[in-house]
Structures are given as structure tokens and as C-alpha cells.
Design an enzyme around this catalytic site. Structure first.
Site, short mmCIF file in Angstrom:
data_model
loop_
_atom_site.label_atom_id
_atom_site.label_comp_id
_atom_site.label_asym_id
_atom_site.label_seq_id
_atom_site.Cartn_x
_atom_site.Cartn_y
_atom_site.Cartn_z
N LYS A 1 -18.63 15.75 11.53
CA LYS A 1 -17.24 15.92 11.96
C LYS A 1 -16.77 17.22 11.35
CE LYS A 1 -12.55 14.21 11.71
NZ LYS A 1 -11.57 13.35 11.00
N ALA B 1 -6.42 11.49 14.23
CA ALA B 1 -5.34 11.84 13.29
C ALA B 1 -3.95 11.60 13.86
CB ALA B 1 -5.45 13.29 12.83
N GLY B 2 -3.08 11.08 12.98
CA GLY B 2 -1.67 10.92 13.31
C GLY B 2 -1.28 9.57 13.88
N ASN C 1 -7.61 6.55 9.75
CA ASN C 1 -7.90 6.13 8.38
C ASN C 1 -6.62 5.66 7.67
OD1 ASN C 1 -9.68 7.72 5.57
ND2 ASN C 1 -8.77 5.73 5.74
#
Length: 260
Positions: free
Chosen positions: A96, A184-185, A206
Site C-alpha cells: 500500500k 480513509a475518512g 482503521n
């Protein structure tokens, strides 16, 4: 099933391994999520000494596929070096790729990202680039040889959800043959569901799980959100419209008039 570089997986939820209150909670949360791919920070693993070894043992016990990341790298050289270290450490060509431009927003440096992706693909890596929803950057990543592109919904850890729905939808429309992951977010299961409803192949998160009051329960909730969103997309969502459409037909309906 979803395919990443020729490997098939049942779960469309990828999950991170950081920020959990304890190793046991991390393991239980990953299991509850149903995820088969877990991201691991190369910096954490190499800097941890015996702690790093213990952490790696916990990940191996889960029987998942590891996706190492170059989190925290601020330049092309640093990201490429970290990726090569990850390949040796985890015995995988998957990476990643993160090249960060700004410490406050953790926004990807898309110029450096494309450069690093070019270098790594030529070196045999299978790259999962973390980028913004910028179409031109995504197309350059594809041209570099990336078969997976991972645009953000909003800044890492912000929990804002999708802030540029049109931008993400454009990516999906213009890159129909590329595996797309919203990364993300995402702060709520409904955010993950929305991403899947747009036709994305998977989501990665996460913080929303690890920092929840009950990470295990939240992991289960995100699992259901991803499944519901994907099922809705496959079923065919009704498009939004600016006018009403009665669910009960009125043609042929008898009308009774009072006789005065």
C-alpha cells in the site's frame, strides 16, 4: 468475490491494525469484521524490536493476507526504500503506497505517488496507491501499471465520510476495469455502504473501528454496512429525481363526489 492482482477474496472490507486499545481487541475486531486483508505499518514492524515480533505473531494467528504500507513516508525515495524493506520483511510483492504531502491533512502527494508507483511497478511490486479522488492522478497511476487505485473519502481519521461524491463517482465511471477501494475518512457503517453503493469494489478503514467505544461491535457493524451497500448496488438503486412519483397508481382510481 473481489479480486486484487489475481487473488480472490470474499470480504470487501479491508482493515487496519493500528490504534486498538489492546492486542486482543485488535484480533477480535479483525475477526468480527470478516476482513481477509489487514494493513500493517512497515515502520511499526521494524521499529518495534521484540514488540514488533509479538505483533507480527498476532497477525499471523489470524490467517489473513497482509498488506504492508508505507505510512508516514514524505518523499519518493523514502517510500520506495520502505516498500523494498516490506517485501523482505513480509515476503510479499503487495504494497500500500503512501507518499504524504501535508502533515495536518495527510493528503497524498499525487506527483510523488505517481513517480514512486512507476519505480515500484517496474521492480515487480503490486501497488495499492493511496490517492485523492483526482481523476488525472488516478489515470496516471493506472498508466504506471497499478491495477488497484485507492482514493480517499476524506482525510485519514477525520470520520467525515465521502466529501466529494461526484469525484468518486467520476472515478468509478471512467475506470470501469480497475479495482477501486475507498480508503480513509469513513466514520460510520453508512459511509462504507455509500461507497459500495457507488460501485466501488471495497473499502479500507482503521480509525473508525479501532477508536470506537466497542471496536468489536463496530467491526461487525461495518461488515454489515459493506455487505448492504454492495447488495444494493448489485440490485440496482433507484436514481434520484426532482419530482414526486406516486407509489400507488392513480389511473383508473374511482372518485366519489358528494351530491348536494
Amino acid at each position: 468475490m473481489v479480486t486484487f492482482y489475481g487473488k480472490q477474496f470474499n470480504s470487501r472490507l479491508l482493515i487496519g491494525s493500528a490504534l486498538y486499545p489492546s492486542p486482543k481487541v485488535m484480533q477480535d475486531s479483525i475477526r468480527a469484521s470478516g476482513s481477509e486483508i489487514v494493513t500493517v505499518s512497515v515502520r511499526r514492524e521494524t521499529a518495534g524490536g521484540k514488540t514488533g515480533d509479538a505483533f507480527w505473531s498476532l497477525i499471523r494467528e489470524l490467517g489473513v493476507t497482509v498488506l504492508p504500507n508505507t505510512a508516514g513516508c514524505k518523499g519518493v525515495r523514502e517510500a520506495v526504500t520502505t516498500a523494498k524493506l516490506a517485501r523482505e520483511l513480509f515476503n510479499t510483492s503487495w504494497i500500500k503506497l503512501e507518499v504524504i504531502a501535508d502533515n495536518d491533512t495527510l493528503q497524498p502527494d499525487v506527483v510523488g505517488l505517481v513517480e514512486a508507483a512507476n519505480i515500484l511497478v517496474k521492480d515487480g511490486f503490486e501497488v495499492f496507491p493511496y490517492c485523492t479522488e483526482d481523476l488525472s492522478a488516478a489515470m496516471r497511476l493506472v498508466d504506471a501499471g497499478c491495477k488497484v487505485v485507492m482514493p480517499w473519502a476524506s482525510p485519514i481519521g477525520s470520520a467525515k465520510g465521502i466529501t466529494n461524491r461526484d469525484g468518486l463517482k467520476l472515478l468509478r465511471d471512467r475506470l470501469p476495469d480497475i479495482t477501486l477501494v475507498v480508503d480513509a475518512g469513513l466514520g460510520a457503517p453508512s459511509h462504507a455502504s455509500e461507497a459500495m453503493e457507488l460501485g466501488y469494489d471495497a473499502v479500507l478503514l482503521n480509525t473508525a473501528i479501532a477508536k470506537a467505544a466497542d471496536p468489536v461491535a463496530m467491526a461487525s457493524a461495518f461488515k454489515l454496512g459493506v455487505e448492504a451497500g454492495y447488495a444494493a448496488f448489485k440490485a440496482g438503486l433507484l436514481g434520484a429525481r426532482d419530482f414526486a412519483s406516486p407509489s400507488t397508481p392513480v389511473i383508473g382510481t374511482p372518485f366519489w363526489h358528494a351530491i348536494s
